[in-house]
Design a protein around this motif. Sequence first.
Motif, PDB file in Angstrom:
ATOM      1  N   GLY A   1      31.198 -53.206   1.200  1.00 21.90           N
ATOM      2  CA  GLY A   1      29.910 -52.909   0.588  1.00 21.90           C
ATOM      3  C   GLY A   1      30.062 -51.744  -0.367  1.00 21.90           C
ATOM      4  O   GLY A   1      30.894 -50.850  -0.140  1.00 21.90           O
ATOM      5  N   GLN A   2      29.273 -51.739  -1.437  1.00 23.43           N
ATOM      6  CA  GLN A   2      29.443 -50.720  -2.477  1.00 23.43           C
ATOM      7  C   GLN A   2      28.134 -50.041  -2.855  1.00 23.43           C
ATOM      8  O   GLN A   2      27.960 -49.565  -3.976  1.00 23.43           O
ATOM      9  CB  GLN A   2      30.092 -51.349  -3.724  1.00 23.43           C
ATOM     10  N   GLY A   3      27.209 -49.961  -1.898  1.00 26.63           N
ATOM     11  CA  GLY A   3      25.958 -49.252  -2.144  1.00 26.63           C
ATOM     12  C   GLY A   3      26.095 -47.770  -1.868  1.00 26.63           C
ATOM     13  O   GLY A   3      27.178 -47.253  -1.564  1.00 26.63           O
ATOM     14  N   ASN A   4      24.978 -47.047  -1.965  1.00 25.23           N
ATOM     15  CA  ASN A   4      25.000 -45.601  -1.759  1.00 25.23           C
ATOM     16  C   ASN A   4      25.444 -45.214  -0.354  1.00 25.23           C
ATOM     17  O   ASN A   4      26.107 -44.192  -0.169  1.00 25.23           O
ATOM     18  CB  ASN A   4      23.621 -45.007  -2.052  1.00 25.23           C
ATOM     19  N   VAL A   5      25.062 -46.015   0.644  1.00 24.77           N
ATOM     20  CA  VAL A   5      25.475 -45.692   2.016  1.00 24.77           C
ATOM     21  C   VAL A   5      26.992 -45.796   2.141  1.00 24.77           C
ATOM     22  O   VAL A   5      27.635 -44.960   2.793  1.00 24.77           O
ATOM     23  CB  VAL A   5      24.773 -46.608   3.032  1.00 24.77           C
TER      24      VAL A   5
ATOM     25  N   LEU B   1      29.168 -45.219  -0.168  1.00 26.35           N
ATOM     26  CA  LEU B   1      29.752 -44.027  -0.788  1.00 26.35           C
ATOM     27  C   LEU B   1      29.510 -42.777   0.050  1.00 26.35           C
ATOM     28  O   LEU B   1      30.344 -41.873   0.083  1.00 26.35           O
ATOM     29  CB  LEU B   1      29.207 -43.844  -2.211  1.00 26.35           C
ATOM     30  N   ASP B   2      28.367 -42.715   0.739  1.00 28.77           N
ATOM     31  CA  ASP B   2      28.130 -41.604   1.667  1.00 28.77           C
ATOM     32  C   ASP B   2      29.224 -41.560   2.731  1.00 28.77           C
ATOM     33  O   ASP B   2      29.789 -40.503   3.025  1.00 28.77           O
ATOM     34  CB  ASP B   2      26.766 -41.756   2.360  1.00 28.77           C
ATOM     35  N   VAL B   3      29.501 -42.719   3.328  1.00 29.41           N
ATOM     36  CA  VAL B   3      30.517 -42.783   4.382  1.00 29.41           C
ATOM     37  C   VAL B   3      31.881 -42.390   3.828  1.00 29.41           C
ATOM     38  O   VAL B   3      32.621 -41.603   4.443  1.00 29.41           O
ATOM     39  CB  VAL B   3      30.563 -44.194   5.007  1.00 29.41           C
ATOM     40  N   ALA B   4      32.228 -42.906   2.654  1.00 29.35           N
ATOM     41  CA  ALA B   4      33.515 -42.567   2.043  1.00 29.35           C
ATOM     42  C   ALA B   4      33.612 -41.069   1.784  1.00 29.35           C
ATOM     43  O   ALA B   4      34.655 -40.436   2.041  1.00 29.35           O
ATOM     44  CB  ALA B   4      33.684 -43.343   0.731  1.00 29.35           C
ATOM     45  N   ARG B   5      32.541 -40.496   1.279  1.00 27.75           N
ATOM     46  CA  ARG B   5      32.548 -39.063   0.958  1.00 27.75           C
ATOM     47  C   ARG B   5      32.691 -38.205   2.212  1.00 27.75           C
ATOM     48  O   ARG B   5      33.440 -37.222   2.234  1.00 27.75           O
ATOM     49  CB  ARG B   5      31.254 -38.722   0.213  1.00 27.75           C
ATOM     50  N   ILE B   6      31.987 -38.578   3.274  1.00 32.92           N
ATOM     51  CA  ILE B   6      32.099 -37.819   4.527  1.00 32.92           C
ATOM     52  C   ILE B   6      33.514 -37.927   5.087  1.00 32.92           C
ATOM     53  O   ILE B   6      34.087 -36.949   5.579  1.00 32.92           O
ATOM     54  CB  ILE B   6      31.067 -38.315   5.557  1.00 32.92           C
TER      55      ILE B   6
ATOM     56  N   LEU C   1      39.126 -47.399   0.700  1.00 29.11           N
ATOM     57  CA  LEU C   1      38.877 -48.458  -0.283  1.00 29.11           C
ATOM     58  C   LEU C   1      37.477 -49.014  -0.055  1.00 29.11           C
ATOM     59  O   LEU C   1      37.101 -49.321   1.080  1.00 29.11           O
ATOM     60  CB  LEU C   1      39.917 -49.569  -0.151  1.00 29.11           C
ATOM     61  N   ILE C   2      36.720 -49.150  -1.139  1.00 25.53           N
ATOM     62  CA  ILE C   2      35.315 -49.558  -1.069  1.00 25.53           C
ATOM     63  C   ILE C   2      35.202 -50.930  -1.736  1.00 25.53           C
ATOM     64  O   ILE C   2      35.321 -51.046  -2.955  1.00 25.53           O
ATOM     65  CB  ILE C   2      34.416 -48.514  -1.764  1.00 25.53           C
TER      66      ILE C   2
ATOM     67  N   PHE D   1      37.393 -48.250  -5.681  1.00 26.21           N
ATOM     68  CA  PHE D   1      36.670 -49.510  -5.566  1.00 26.21           C
ATOM     69  C   PHE D   1      37.663 -50.671  -5.612  1.00 26.21           C
ATOM     70  O   PHE D   1      38.675 -50.616  -6.322  1.00 26.21           O
ATOM     71  CB  PHE D   1      35.680 -49.680  -6.707  1.00 26.21           C
ATOM     72  N   ARG D   2      37.350 -51.699  -4.864  1.00 26.73           N
ATOM     73  CA  ARG D   2      38.047 -52.974  -4.997  1.00 26.73           C
ATOM     74  C   ARG D   2      36.979 -54.027  -5.266  1.00 26.73           C
ATOM     75  O   ARG D   2      36.138 -54.309  -4.413  1.00 26.73           O
ATOM     76  CB  ARG D   2      38.823 -53.321  -3.714  1.00 26.73           C
TER      77      ARG D   2
END
Length: 491
Positions: free
Chosen positions: A179-183, A185-190, A220-221, A301-302
């Motif tokens: 998934g590539q939504g804001n959530v 990216l939140d998880v990736a950032r944390i 990888l997102i 991103f993938r």
Amino acid sequence: MRAFKRLSTGGTLLAWKSKWRSQPGKSPLSSSNTKVCVVGSGPAGFYTAQHLLKARQDVEVDIYERLPVPFGLVRFGVAPDHPEVKNVINSFTQTAKHARCHFYGNVNIGKDVSVEELRQAYHAVILSYGAEGNRTMGIPGEDLPGVYSAKDFVGWYNGLPSCRDLNPDLSPETAVILGQGNVALDVARILLSPIDILKKTDITQAALEALMESKVRRVLIVGRRGPMQVACTIKELREMVKLPATRPEMLQADFVGVSEALSDLPRPRKRLTELMLKSATELSTDEERERSHQNWRSWGFRFFRSPVQIRPNSDGSRVEAVRLAVNRLEGSGEAARAVLTGELEDVTCGLVVSSIGYKSLPIDPAVPFDPDKAIVPNQMGRVHQAPGLYCSGWLKTGPTGVIATTMNNSFDTAKSLIEDMDSGHLDTSAAKSGAESITDLLAKRGVKRVTFPDWEKIDDLERRKGEAMGKPREKMLTVEAMLQVARTEKV
């Protein structure tokens, strides 16, 4: 009358009303007011209440919440390093302290009290309890150890009581987020943020300690469509690009033809795509050399890929890889569809987070529910074939948009209710008991509600504990701990 007898030694019926209804600093309420009940104290619930209280002086709003603490996804969903987003709590607090508004926490609607009982007690009931369920991928292996839903993962680091024992395994080097939504990216950032940044936020201490020991170095997102359909916003992407001690890791093949198509994109989409393209292609030699240092972490991103299987390790004890189907797009822009090419590829990883969306769940058999769309069927917030029953927020539309989207959505529901009052479609002529009869039912059933002043005791203690640790707050992680503080006398 039975309630009066139970308390007869303590005074009059007025004393009974005071015991259950009054909150410090609140004015007595008129029995002729239109009584409205809101189920859920997240953004949708509070924004709906706000609009009703502002628009009509004769409306009284009671907000019911399953947990002892208010604010829903603002408390449990917003990333800890986004404190500015949580500022809406200030206006929600003002609403909760309004003379014609009352908060009742620790009340599980559908279990402690039925929706039908609410409809008997109130002129109108507004369901705003959000989306507490997970969308599933429906692929083999998604239940393997090492696979988590984004909702649960976010709840874990944000202190949601039901997720406190998640204990995710952060020992693998590579994590894949689907998934590539804001959530996502939140998880990736944390996962990739330096601990010095996180320790100054309201992330739970348990999550902070786990992240301190984390071995995750690469995230990888994955998304089924292309760069020009990515679901995140530019703010979240910019935060990833600027994240200290990280470098982007993209596939050049995913961006073929993107620069030529930029001029035809709407401005917000164009800015987002330009930033993505820049991060994928324009690192200088010096930057690349520095970011390739072994201590740096990477994210990327993938695109054009859909998960078809989560593959286990040799003994089946946990995830070892994600099998992805390679897609091509048919059509263009937002309407482009991902079509399978027949090609497959495996990505080795030990941690998978599914971020394909939240979904609402039915709360009571008496409430219409569309299981396919995971919403309550409605027209502008009016629940189908249920006069006096309304819905707002994600329960009304599905889990889309940001807090501002929910605000407008909730205002629209409030407007529908007001229109129904003005037109006579909603009958407000008969007096309704509101919270008085509901709190009597709760007392009979042994349910101890939490008022807003009770919440403020919890809030105060969390803030003081956080201050001692150099952070905004340290959240309580169990309902039992919350209730214990709520029952104490405020010092």
